[in-house]
Design an enzyme around this catalytic site. Sequence first.
Site, mmCIF file in Angstrom:
data_model
loop_
_atom_site.group_PDB
_atom_site.id
_atom_site.type_symbol
_atom_site.label_atom_id
_atom_site.label_comp_id
_atom_site.label_asym_id
_atom_site.label_seq_id
_atom_site.Cartn_x
_atom_site.Cartn_y
_atom_site.Cartn_z
ATOM 1 N N GLU A 99 0.851 -1.200 0.000
ATOM 2 C CA GLU A 99 0.000 0.000 0.000
ATOM 3 C C GLU A 99 0.882 1.243 0.000
ATOM 4 O O GLU A 99 1.983 1.248 0.553
ATOM 5 C CB GLU A 99 -0.952 -0.012 1.202
ATOM 6 C CG GLU A 99 -0.280 -0.187 2.573
ATOM 7 C CD GLU A 99 0.244 1.111 3.147
ATOM 8 O OE1 GLU A 99 -0.188 2.177 2.646
ATOM 9 O OE2 GLU A 99 1.073 1.069 4.060
ATOM 10 N N LYS A 105 8.132 -0.823 -1.521
ATOM 11 C CA LYS A 105 7.467 -0.031 -0.485
ATOM 12 C C LYS A 105 8.494 0.585 0.457
ATOM 13 O O LYS A 105 8.434 1.791 0.765
ATOM 14 C CB LYS A 105 6.492 -0.905 0.300
ATOM 15 C CG LYS A 105 5.869 -0.226 1.523
ATOM 16 C CD LYS A 105 5.132 1.044 1.135
ATOM 17 C CE LYS A 105 4.659 1.839 2.335
ATOM 18 N NZ LYS A 105 3.707 1.115 3.180
ATOM 19 N N CYS A 158 5.188 5.067 9.591
ATOM 20 C CA CYS A 158 5.819 4.438 8.425
ATOM 21 C C CYS A 158 7.284 4.791 8.233
ATOM 22 O O CYS A 158 8.139 3.909 8.202
ATOM 23 C CB CYS A 158 5.035 4.796 7.161
ATOM 24 S SG CYS A 158 3.380 4.085 7.108
#
Length: 644
Positions: A253, A312, A368
């Site tokens: 994602e 990612k 993140c």
Amino acid sequence: MDRTPSLTGSEDCTDSSSNCSVPDTPANWSPNVVGEHYSIPMDEIALQPVMRADLPLSGAREGRISHRSVRRQIRNVCCIGAGYVGGPTAAMIALHNPYIRVTVVDRDEKRIRAWNSRHLPIHEPGLNDVVRAARDGLRPGVDSTGHFDASNEETSTRAPNLFFSTACAETIAEADVVMISVNTPTKRRGQGAGRATDMTAFEGATRDVATHSKRGCIIVEKSTVPCKTGQLIKNITQQHRPELDFPVLSNPEFLSEGTAIKDLMRPDRVIIGCESIPSGIAAAEALADLYASWVPRERIVTNNIWSAELCKLTANAMLAQRISSINSISAICERTGADVGEVAKSIGLDRRIGPQFLKAGLGFGGSCFRKDIASLTYLAESLGLPEVAAYWEQVLTMNNYQRDRFALNVIAKLNNSLRGKKITILGYAFKKDTGDARESPALDVIQILLEEGPMSIAMFDPLCSEADIRYELSALPAADVQDVVRVCTDPYEACEDSSAVLVLTDWDMFKLQPRSAPVKAQPVDSPMIASFSPSTPADLLHLPQRSKEKPPTIVKDTVAVGTLPEGIIARLQPQADCETGCEECSLVRKSTSSKQRQEAIDWSRVATLVRQPKMLFDGRNVLDAAGMDALGFRLETLGRASTV
């Protein structure tokens, strides 16, 4: 003996949403029937998927199966993890695939109850409207009284196809696709503590999938995981079900908190990593078909699974690197008299560089960037690449340096002592438009300030809850942190009698609002095609909004239903009423009636409340220096030479 905890609860845990029958929504109902990318009717897409452009796949092409057989295969999708990734992603897939049942499972009963209620557990602009349309469904067209209107052309219905459940094992057993979206934090103890990824929850979820899933189930990594996690999944499934071979995909994602729905509606790309074998390619095509309901095929990119896993971590590392790079320049600007804002604007005009992520400030936060760079450095070291690890470690070093020097400058400008002084912090969230209190730069600033023994620290944030803030504060070593720090619901109360005001989040309400000419209103029935505004959920859903429709009426002392037009609200299936004395309802009423939590701060009023010499520290470069100077503030901004 394996002691990895299971994701699921007891096997007798049941929920009404575990009945995994396919929703009876007609295949030709879809919110996406307008716009340049949605010209093919949904019935043609569902019944004749071979009409769509083939998914560009790399690697082997042998044994490729048709889109027709793949599409008919997927009727049930299970998403494990009802957090910031799992909930919005599942809701968007369900919204655009009304003929598919999508169920989000989690062992946290409180969180699942929230997803099934009026009060979603996370705040994202537009999320409530997406969830309501998919979770509650739409009734036929109705008149202003809510009764069926035979003359209304809006006679299509939509059955609910988004469900939230704690029945993990039962839902997994029915699923054709299982997406694993559980938390993968940084390890706090043991080998690799502080850098390596804690895979406890991910391993537990994979074990549950291997135990309960049916033959041919596609396993999809959605969590941010280290490279080679696909092999870990293969190993676990082979241990538990050696007679079966489950296809494994990586589908990272790329959501940004505060704009997650926009990112899902108009993604720059959808990455699908697979093995270059027939079963892997077929699985990638099946997943691509789900996304192709609203994402143009040219934006769906397939890689080998290891590349998808690594992209990612690399994407977040590169974005964080830009932030640390401009922050390093901000320190030079303060010493030379240059303005970091002007420097950033000038270099951002170079098309090779671009303007994104070039705003100096306290540095990056959230769940993140720091975690993913730490994971990347640990991966590099484990592969025998210490120079690579040291390079990326410096990005974290610069990030910590930026917030440390900001806090130390506050102390220095207050005569190197905070004894007997009140400090005000405006904004706790790591960025605007989110209520996520995790990994906020404000926490590091508070920790340094507490070492100087301030009389109190008053804090205001329009979205972060006091409970979440206090949970984060509990990690600080100071014994009296909960007594010294006070969370306020009124920014003016927080600023009263303060020796210094610190702006730590770039909320729009904190900016000095200049007077401007009124903006010409846009036609209400113009569909949104090229862009998305969270304030226009009717456009988000691609539902008609006619000029005769009025915005929803909010009755005094009642909880607002939503932001959709009345005609569309009337078509939504009614939500279940909350229990008497619902705490969330009380909080909503309180925040709705509190103009201070919604309107821009009146800095002229703040100027009358704070102590001389009216010290104001801008940690996000959102305040206008000339305007603040006119109000008598002594403004300190990162990236500009001090005037104090």
